[in-house]
Design an enzyme around this catalytic site. Structure first.
Site, PDB file in Angstrom:
ATOM      1  N   PHE A   1       0.861  -1.169   0.000  1.00  0.00           N
ATOM      2  CA  PHE A   1       0.000   0.000   0.000  1.00  0.00           C
ATOM      3  C   PHE A   1       0.909   1.234   0.000  1.00  0.00           C
ATOM      4  O   PHE A   1       1.908   1.270   0.719  1.00  0.00           O
ATOM      5  CB  PHE A   1      -0.897  -0.008   1.244  1.00  0.00           C
ATOM      6  CG  PHE A   1      -1.956   1.049   1.244  1.00  0.00           C
ATOM      7  CD1 PHE A   1      -3.109   0.897   0.491  1.00  0.00           C
ATOM      8  CD2 PHE A   1      -1.793   2.211   1.981  1.00  0.00           C
ATOM      9  CE1 PHE A   1      -4.085   1.880   0.475  1.00  0.00           C
ATOM     10  CE2 PHE A   1      -2.763   3.195   1.974  1.00  0.00           C
ATOM     11  CZ  PHE A   1      -3.919   3.029   1.212  1.00  0.00           C
TER      12      PHE A   1
ATOM     13  N   ASP B   1       2.528  -5.781   8.101  1.00  0.00           N
ATOM     14  CA  ASP B   1       1.312  -4.978   8.029  1.00  0.00           C
ATOM     15  C   ASP B   1       0.134  -5.946   7.893  1.00  0.00           C
ATOM     16  O   ASP B   1       0.030  -6.667   6.900  1.00  0.00           O
ATOM     17  CB  ASP B   1       1.390  -4.040   6.820  1.00  0.00           C
ATOM     18  CG  ASP B   1       0.192  -3.096   6.723  1.00  0.00           C
ATOM     19  OD1 ASP B   1      -0.912  -3.486   7.143  1.00  0.00           O
ATOM     20  OD2 ASP B   1       0.356  -1.980   6.197  1.00  0.00           O
TER      21      ASP B   1
ATOM     22  N   TYR C   1     -10.481  -0.673  11.230  1.00  0.00           N
ATOM     23  CA  TYR C   1     -11.759  -0.287  10.635  1.00  0.00           C
ATOM     24  C   TYR C   1     -12.202  -1.198   9.497  1.00  0.00           C
ATOM     25  O   TYR C   1     -13.260  -0.986   8.916  1.00  0.00           O
ATOM     26  CB  TYR C   1     -11.717   1.170  10.141  1.00  0.00           C
ATOM     27  CG  TYR C   1     -10.502   1.556   9.345  1.00  0.00           C
ATOM     28  CD1 TYR C   1     -10.386   1.207   8.004  1.00  0.00           C
ATOM     29  CD2 TYR C   1      -9.482   2.285   9.936  1.00  0.00           C
ATOM     30  CE1 TYR C   1      -9.272   1.558   7.275  1.00  0.00           C
ATOM     31  CE2 TYR C   1      -8.367   2.657   9.207  1.00  0.00           C
ATOM     32  CZ  TYR C   1      -8.253   2.289   7.875  1.00  0.00           C
ATOM     33  OH  TYR C   1      -7.141   2.640   7.156  1.00  0.00           O
ATOM     34  N   LYS C   2     -11.417  -2.207   9.165  1.00  0.00           N
ATOM     35  CA  LYS C   2     -11.784  -3.140   8.107  1.00  0.00           C
ATOM     36  C   LYS C   2     -12.510  -4.341   8.730  1.00  0.00           C
ATOM     37  O   LYS C   2     -13.653  -4.234   9.161  1.00  0.00           O
ATOM     38  CB  LYS C   2     -10.546  -3.568   7.321  1.00  0.00           C
ATOM     39  CG  LYS C   2      -9.809  -2.396   6.645  1.00  0.00           C
ATOM     40  CD  LYS C   2      -8.615  -2.884   5.850  1.00  0.00           C
ATOM     41  CE  LYS C   2      -7.742  -1.735   5.372  1.00  0.00           C
ATOM     42  NZ  LYS C   2      -8.419  -0.874   4.389  1.00  0.00           N
TER      43      LYS C   2
ATOM     44  N   ARG D   1     -12.594  -4.812  -6.726  1.00  0.00           N
ATOM     45  CA  ARG D   1     -12.297  -5.506  -5.462  1.00  0.00           C
ATOM     46  C   ARG D   1     -13.597  -5.814  -4.728  1.00  0.00           C
ATOM     47  O   ARG D   1     -14.455  -4.943  -4.556  1.00  0.00           O
ATOM     48  CB  ARG D   1     -11.416  -4.648  -4.555  1.00  0.00           C
ATOM     49  CG  ARG D   1     -10.039  -4.356  -5.075  1.00  0.00           C
ATOM     50  CD  ARG D   1      -9.114  -3.894  -3.957  1.00  0.00           C
ATOM     51  NE  ARG D   1      -9.785  -3.028  -2.990  1.00  0.00           N
ATOM     52  CZ  ARG D   1      -9.313  -2.720  -1.786  1.00  0.00           C
ATOM     53  NH1 ARG D   1      -8.170  -3.219  -1.384  1.00  0.00           N
ATOM     54  NH2 ARG D   1      -9.963  -1.917  -0.984  1.00  0.00           N
TER      55      ARG D   1
END
Length: 422
Positions: free
Chosen positions: A137, A206, A231-232, A393
């Site tokens: 990312f 990560d 938050y995922k 996605r």
């Protein structure tokens, strides 16, 4: 849907109902705020998890009673001061860690910075090279570049597969993603961590796209440092605080590049010189963001009694079924999966690359093809996201997603592609 027959749809829809009936995690859906009318299929939990139903009431208590009535007393009486470590201990079993090794606070980006600079310092003199996942990312890459400049290290971007062959006596730290955010590829954390350890370097992982979706095994596999967002798949809410894992035997030597007053051995001593506290508290910096932190703590209640292995099994079943439905419903050549078929190499998302032939059908005044396709899907009730220029996605969150929704999503995808090509 081109050559798909009504019997094909009936067969897959029937299979979905059978899978939902046998789903032991299906009852967890009632713990979330979702569109029960069936008008929307939410496949973007890998970007923002759904709201756990009890969180608004808990947050109201934090605001009205803890802040509104108790005010400053809540730092002690409501446990605000100890929240970063307390909530870290609740995340720990979800990533395979014992208590006392995770602290919650700051953003993922800030924690990547703390972990990576701390890793270089742990590695010691004579090691002046940082290896970073070249497919990472972007923020991780930006921070790795800055950390390298600050520590006098050389930065080498490599694919995870290239890392074992690149490790050497100069390697200080290696920053890797457990799951690739574009493709959903699951990298081999145990093998890569072992290779880093054999080289005498420090591993930093990560976990943003794996924690809450599959077993991680931080302690079991000897990971040194790790970071992740909440938050995922952990459903902590937009901008909820991230976390930092420091393995227990490294904590006494972990030298954070952000030594804030909250990590001081005597935070209220207000001393001019810094002395690090003991344990995971060393990962703290400044005053915790209490409102979002306690919303996260409430959100983690949905995990009570939920085995991560069961979540992983359902995740694989959901993604398998989605790929089966896409293959059945979508004419060949319109999309292709870039997510590995092998279970050992797949996270909890499916990424589909759009065929270049679709570009004329979805011409949207400069909008990437995947963006144009996703706009149509969202308008039709299937919410995913995309990565420019051509990747769709779809995130699969086992706590609240059902198989009938997955079948519908594949059907809608086929319908929208067919309508555009007509």
């Amino acid at each position: 849907m081109s050559d798909v027959t009504a019997s094909d749809v009936t067969a897959l829809a029937g299979k979905a109902l059978e899978l939902d009936a046998a789903d032991e995690l299906g009852k967890l859906r009632e713990r979330f705020v979702l569109d029960d009318a069936g008008d929307t299929v939410y496949l973007d939990g890998n970007s923002l998890g759904a709201l756990p139903a009890h969180v608004p009431g808990r947050v109201e208590d934090v605001v009205r009673r803890q802040w509104g009535e108790l005010r400053i007393r809540s730092w002690t009486e409501s446990g605000w001061w100890t929240a970063p470590e307390r909530i870290g201990d609740r995340i720990a079993p979800l990533v395979g860690a014992a208590e006392g090794q995770i602290v919650v606070g700051d953003s993922t980006s800030v924690n990547v910075f703390k972990a990576l600079v701390g890793a270089v310092r742990l590695a010691g003199e004579g090691r002046d090279e940082i290896l970073v996942d070249a497919t990472t990312f972007p923020t991780d890459g930006y921070i790795a570049e800055s950390a390298a400049r600050m520590t006098g290290c050389t930065l080498r971007p490599l694919t995870p597969a290239e890392v074992p062959g690149a490790l050497g006596d100069r390697t200080a730290a290696v920053l890797l993603n457990h799951v690739d955010y574009r493709t959903g590829r699951l990298h081999d954390l145990p093998a890569l961590t072992a290779a880093v350890r054999r080289a005498g370097a420090v591993s930093v992982w990560d976990l943003c796209h794996s924690a809450g979706a599959l077993p991680v095994g931080l302690d079991e596999h000897g990971v040194d440092l790790a970071v992740g967002c909440t938050y995922k798949y952990l459903n902590g809410g937009p901008g909820s605080p991230a976390y930092l894992y420091v393995r227990s035997d490294l904590q006494s030597r972990f030298d954070s590049p952000l030594p804030g007053w909250n990590s001081h051995a005597e935070p209220f001593g207000m001393r001019p010189s810094y002395e690090a506290g003991d344990g995971a508290v060393r990962g703290r910096v400044g005053t915790p963001d209490i409102l979002s932190m306690l919303a996260l703590e409430a959100a983690l209640d949905v995990w009570d009694g939920v085995p991560v292995d069961a979540v992983r099994a359902k995740s694989l079943a959901l993604t398998d079924f989605f790929l089966e439905c896409v293959e059945a419903y979508v004419p060949a050549g319109r999309v292709e999966s870039v997510t590995p078929a092998a279970h050992a190499e797949r996270g909890s998302q499916v990424a589909l690359r759009c065929s270049p032939e679709l570009s004329t059908s979805f011409e949207q005044g400069g909008t990437p093809i995947a963006g144009a396709v996703m706009e149509r899907l969202i308008a039709a009730g299937v919410v995913g996201d995309y990565r420019a220029p051509d990747v769709l996605r779809f995130g699969f969150t086992p706590l609240y997603l059902g198989f009938a929704e997955v079948e519908r999503a594949a059907r809608v995808l086929a319908d929208q592609l067919a309508a555009a090509a007509a």
